[in-house]
Design a protein around this motif. Sequence first.
Motif, PDB file in Angstrom:
ATOM      1  N   LEU A  88       0.887  -1.195   0.061  1.00  0.00           N
ATOM      2  CA  LEU A  88      -0.075  -0.042   0.048  1.00  0.00           C
ATOM      3  C   LEU A  88       0.834   1.360  -0.014  1.00  0.00           C
ATOM      4  CD1 LEU A  88      -3.013   1.078   0.038  1.00  0.00           C
ATOM      5  CD2 LEU A  88      -2.754   0.841   2.740  1.00  0.00           C
ATOM      6  N   ALA A  89       1.892   1.263   0.883  1.00  0.00           N
ATOM      7  CA  ALA A  89       2.958   2.459   0.850  1.00  0.00           C
ATOM      8  C   ALA A  89       3.404   2.658  -0.542  1.00  0.00           C
ATOM      9  CB  ALA A  89       4.026   2.131   1.803  1.00  0.00           C
ATOM     10  N   GLY A  90       3.638   1.336  -1.214  1.00  0.00           N
ATOM     11  CA  GLY A  90       4.344   1.324  -2.544  1.00  0.00           C
ATOM     12  C   GLY A  90       3.376   2.100  -3.652  1.00  0.00           C
ATOM     13  N   LEU A  91       2.037   1.782  -3.494  1.00  0.00           N
ATOM     14  CA  LEU A  91       1.153   2.241  -4.426  1.00  0.00           C
ATOM     15  C   LEU A  91       1.111   3.835  -4.066  1.00  0.00           C
ATOM     16  CD1 LEU A  91      -1.410   2.227  -6.301  1.00  0.00           C
ATOM     17  CD2 LEU A  91      -2.485   1.448  -4.333  1.00  0.00           C
ATOM     18  N   ASN A  92       0.942   4.040  -2.755  1.00  0.00           N
ATOM     19  CA  ASN A  92       0.798   5.559  -2.532  1.00  0.00           C
ATOM     20  C   ASN A  92       1.884   6.419  -3.106  1.00  0.00           C
ATOM     21  OD1 ASN A  92      -1.675   5.055  -1.295  1.00  0.00           O
ATOM     22  ND2 ASN A  92      -0.808   4.883   0.751  1.00  0.00           N
ATOM     23  N   SER A  93       3.172   5.899  -2.839  1.00  0.00           N
ATOM     24  CA  SER A  93       4.213   6.533  -3.328  1.00  0.00           C
ATOM     25  C   SER A  93       4.062   6.624  -4.701  1.00  0.00           C
ATOM     26  CB  SER A  93       5.625   5.767  -2.963  1.00  0.00           C
ATOM     27  OG  SER A  93       6.619   6.491  -3.482  1.00  0.00           O
ATOM     28  N   ALA A  94       3.915   5.782  -5.618  1.00  0.00           N
ATOM     29  CA  ALA A  94       3.971   5.804  -7.105  1.00  0.00           C
ATOM     30  C   ALA A  94       2.998   6.743  -7.484  1.00  0.00           C
ATOM     31  CB  ALA A  94       3.623   4.397  -7.845  1.00  0.00           C
ATOM     32  N   PRO A 199      20.982  -8.311  -1.644  1.00  0.00           N
ATOM     33  CA  PRO A 199      20.457  -7.307  -0.399  1.00  0.00           C
ATOM     34  C   PRO A 199      20.953  -6.088  -0.707  1.00  0.00           C
ATOM     35  CG  PRO A 199      20.994  -9.641   0.362  1.00  0.00           C
ATOM     36  CD  PRO A 199      21.363  -9.568  -1.303  1.00  0.00           C
ATOM     37  N   GLY A 200      20.204  -4.943  -0.602  1.00  0.00           N
ATOM     38  CA  GLY A 200      20.898  -3.648  -0.801  1.00  0.00           C
ATOM     39  C   GLY A 200      20.612  -3.102  -1.969  1.00  0.00           C
ATOM     40  N   ASP A 201      20.125  -3.996  -2.989  1.00  0.00           N
ATOM     41  CA  ASP A 201      19.993  -3.505  -4.133  1.00  0.00           C
ATOM     42  C   ASP A 201      18.603  -2.426  -4.381  1.00  0.00           C
ATOM     43  OD1 ASP A 201      21.971  -4.809  -5.377  1.00  0.00           O
ATOM     44  OD2 ASP A 201      20.836  -6.133  -6.609  1.00  0.00           O
ATOM     45  N   ILE A 202      17.587  -2.959  -3.451  1.00  0.00           N
ATOM     46  CA  ILE A 202      16.427  -1.957  -3.635  1.00  0.00           C
ATOM     47  C   ILE A 202      16.892  -0.341  -3.062  1.00  0.00           C
ATOM     48  CG2 ILE A 202      14.102  -1.403  -3.102  1.00  0.00           C
ATOM     49  CD1 ILE A 202      14.565  -3.771  -5.260  1.00  0.00           C
ATOM     50  N   ALA A 203      17.592  -0.505  -2.101  1.00  0.00           N
ATOM     51  CA  ALA A 203      17.891   0.929  -1.513  1.00  0.00           C
ATOM     52  C   ALA A 203      18.677   1.636  -2.491  1.00  0.00           C
ATOM     53  CB  ALA A 203      18.669   0.614  -0.067  1.00  0.00           C
ATOM     54  N   MET A 204      19.585   0.756  -3.034  1.00  0.00           N
ATOM     55  CA  MET A 204      20.659   1.505  -4.270  1.00  0.00           C
ATOM     56  C   MET A 204      19.783   2.131  -5.177  1.00  0.00           C
ATOM     57  SD  MET A 204      23.940  -0.802  -4.749  1.00  0.00           S
ATOM     58  CE  MET A 204      24.387  -1.745  -3.661  1.00  0.00           C
ATOM     59  N   GLY A 205      18.699   1.320  -5.677  1.00  0.00           N
ATOM     60  CA  GLY A 205      17.825   1.883  -6.876  1.00  0.00           C
ATOM     61  C   GLY A 205      17.215   2.956  -6.523  1.00  0.00           C
ATOM     62  N   LEU A 206      16.462   2.859  -5.395  1.00  0.00           N
ATOM     63  CA  LEU A 206      15.746   4.067  -4.794  1.00  0.00           C
ATOM     64  C   LEU A 206      16.523   5.425  -4.566  1.00  0.00           C
ATOM     65  CD1 LEU A 206      13.280   2.056  -2.443  1.00  0.00           C
ATOM     66  CD2 LEU A 206      12.927   3.301  -4.572  1.00  0.00           C
ATOM     67  N   ALA A 207      17.773   5.281  -4.085  1.00  0.00           N
ATOM     68  CA  ALA A 207      18.771   6.387  -3.939  1.00  0.00           C
ATOM     69  C   ALA A 207      18.884   7.024  -5.095  1.00  0.00           C
ATOM     70  CB  ALA A 207      19.690   5.684  -3.149  1.00  0.00           C
ATOM     71  N   LEU A 208      19.230   6.073  -6.393  1.00  0.00           N
ATOM     72  CA  LEU A 208      19.671   6.629  -7.557  1.00  0.00           C
ATOM     73  C   LEU A 208      18.708   7.314  -8.145  1.00  0.00           C
ATOM     74  CD1 LEU A 208      21.585   6.501  -9.822  1.00  0.00           C
ATOM     75  CD2 LEU A 208      21.020   4.157 -10.527  1.00  0.00           C
ATOM     76  N   THR A 209      17.367   6.591  -8.420  1.00  0.00           N
ATOM     77  CA  THR A 209      16.182   7.327  -9.225  1.00  0.00           C
ATOM     78  C   THR A 209      15.902   8.829  -8.279  1.00  0.00           C
ATOM     79  OG1 THR A 209      14.599   5.754  -7.981  1.00  0.00           O
ATOM     80  CG2 THR A 209      15.459   5.395 -10.350  1.00  0.00           C
ATOM     81  N   GLY A 210      15.505   8.449  -7.029  1.00  0.00           N
ATOM     82  CA  GLY A 210      14.989   9.410  -6.058  1.00  0.00           C
ATOM     83  C   GLY A 210      16.047  10.838  -6.221  1.00  0.00           C
ATOM     84  N   TYR A 211      17.280  10.655  -6.399  1.00  0.00           N
ATOM     85  CA  TYR A 211      18.461  11.739  -6.552  1.00  0.00           C
ATOM     86  C   TYR A 211      18.106  12.381  -7.831  1.00  0.00           C
ATOM     87  CZ  TYR A 211      22.754  14.606  -7.083  1.00  0.00           C
ATOM     88  OH  TYR A 211      23.528  15.446  -7.056  1.00  0.00           O
ATOM     89  N   PHE A 212      17.762  11.672  -8.942  1.00  0.00           N
ATOM     90  CA  PHE A 212      17.671  12.545 -10.020  1.00  0.00           C
ATOM     91  C   PHE A 212      16.241  13.120 -10.278  1.00  0.00           C
ATOM     92  CE2 PHE A 212      21.519  10.230 -11.227  1.00  0.00           C
ATOM     93  CZ  PHE A 212      22.302  11.123 -11.625  1.00  0.00           C
ATOM     94  N   ALA A 228       5.072  10.510   0.825  1.00  0.00           N
ATOM     95  CA  ALA A 228       4.664   9.120   0.733  1.00  0.00           C
ATOM     96  C   ALA A 228       5.710   8.098   0.220  1.00  0.00           C
ATOM     97  CB  ALA A 228       3.466   9.168  -0.494  1.00  0.00           C
ATOM     98  N   ARG A 229       6.790   8.751  -0.506  1.00  0.00           N
ATOM     99  CA  ARG A 229       7.820   7.810  -0.902  1.00  0.00           C
ATOM    100  C   ARG A 229       8.675   7.435   0.258  1.00  0.00           C
ATOM    101  NH1 ARG A 229      13.008   7.944  -3.073  1.00  0.00           N
ATOM    102  NH2 ARG A 229      13.425   6.966  -5.039  1.00  0.00           N
ATOM    103  N   THR A 230       8.977   8.500   1.262  1.00  0.00           N
ATOM    104  CA  THR A 230       9.746   8.194   2.497  1.00  0.00           C
ATOM    105  C   THR A 230       9.021   7.150   3.270  1.00  0.00           C
ATOM    106  OG1 THR A 230      10.421  10.660   2.442  1.00  0.00           O
ATOM    107  CG2 THR A 230      10.736   9.197   4.778  1.00  0.00           C
ATOM    108  N   ARG A 231       7.710   7.366   3.341  1.00  0.00           N
ATOM    109  CA  ARG A 231       6.939   6.236   4.251  1.00  0.00           C
ATOM    110  C   ARG A 231       7.192   4.929   3.395  1.00  0.00           C
ATOM    111  NH1 ARG A 231       3.102  10.447   4.666  1.00  0.00           N
ATOM    112  NH2 ARG A 231       2.058   9.477   2.896  1.00  0.00           N
ATOM    113  N   MET A 232       7.250   4.930   1.861  1.00  0.00           N
ATOM    114  CA  MET A 232       7.364   3.543   1.264  1.00  0.00           C
ATOM    115  C   MET A 232       8.957   2.873   1.802  1.00  0.00           C
ATOM    116  SD  MET A 232       7.715   2.817  -2.686  1.00  0.00           S
ATOM    117  CE  MET A 232       9.353   3.958  -2.664  1.00  0.00           C
TER     118      MET A 232
END
Length: 242
Positions: A88-94, A199-212, A228-232
């Motif tokens: 649900l948090a992922g949906l709200n973030s998107a 492990p850690g890949d999703i955090a890396m990906g979110l940091a990358l796309t979030g930055y740009f 909402a993205r922070t909550r996800m």
Amino acid sequence: MEWSDSGIVLAVRPHGETSAIIEVLTAQNGRHAGLVRGGRSRVLRPVLQPGNRIAVTWRARLADHLGSFTVEAEHLGAGAVMEDRAALAGLNSACAVAVMALPEREAHKQVYDGFGIFLAALEHEDVWPALYVSWEAGLLSDLGYGLDLDTCAVTGVVDDLTHVSPRTGRAVCREEAAPYLAKLLEIPGFMQGSGTIEPGDIAMGLALTGYFIDRRVLWPIDRQLPEARTRMIAELERVGRL
């Protein structure tokens, strides 16, 4: 003025006692807002939930007016994730990122199609976080800020690409990145087609796309990444999926 399209509900806010103003991401007309009369009724309230697919017809006297929607349910998938806090948090973030980042009334068919793929995977907890990252990367690309993860910006090699320059959005190979690790962003393997999520890949990906998204899309229009993205991210950390 009138058009009909298929759309995904992004946001709903009350208007008066019985109506609602909704924002939808449509296939051909982009992110679009409109008034739904009776949108807060018992009949329409379950339909007008973020993540649901609806058929919409928009009418207005002039093109720049808010206009009104008539809506019909196509697929009410939002209810399927109500018991999964992370999904649900992922949906709200998107939904929140789409509202923040997409220009209104501008078609972005690839973003719409990618959103549909993400929605279809929300019930699969091991799949949707990576698809979410890929959707954000696709949003950047469709807005003209795509990341270049195919070749090293320094040497031109195509192997062992591990980092991205925050200045150019281009990949850097391991050897060239080594002296500048503190200044570069990491690339998770799944974003290069490795087929596995470590492990850690999703955090890396979110940091990358979030930055740009933050620097290139939102900062110029005086916005920032939605809460909402922070909550996800917090929910993904809670359930050990980062």
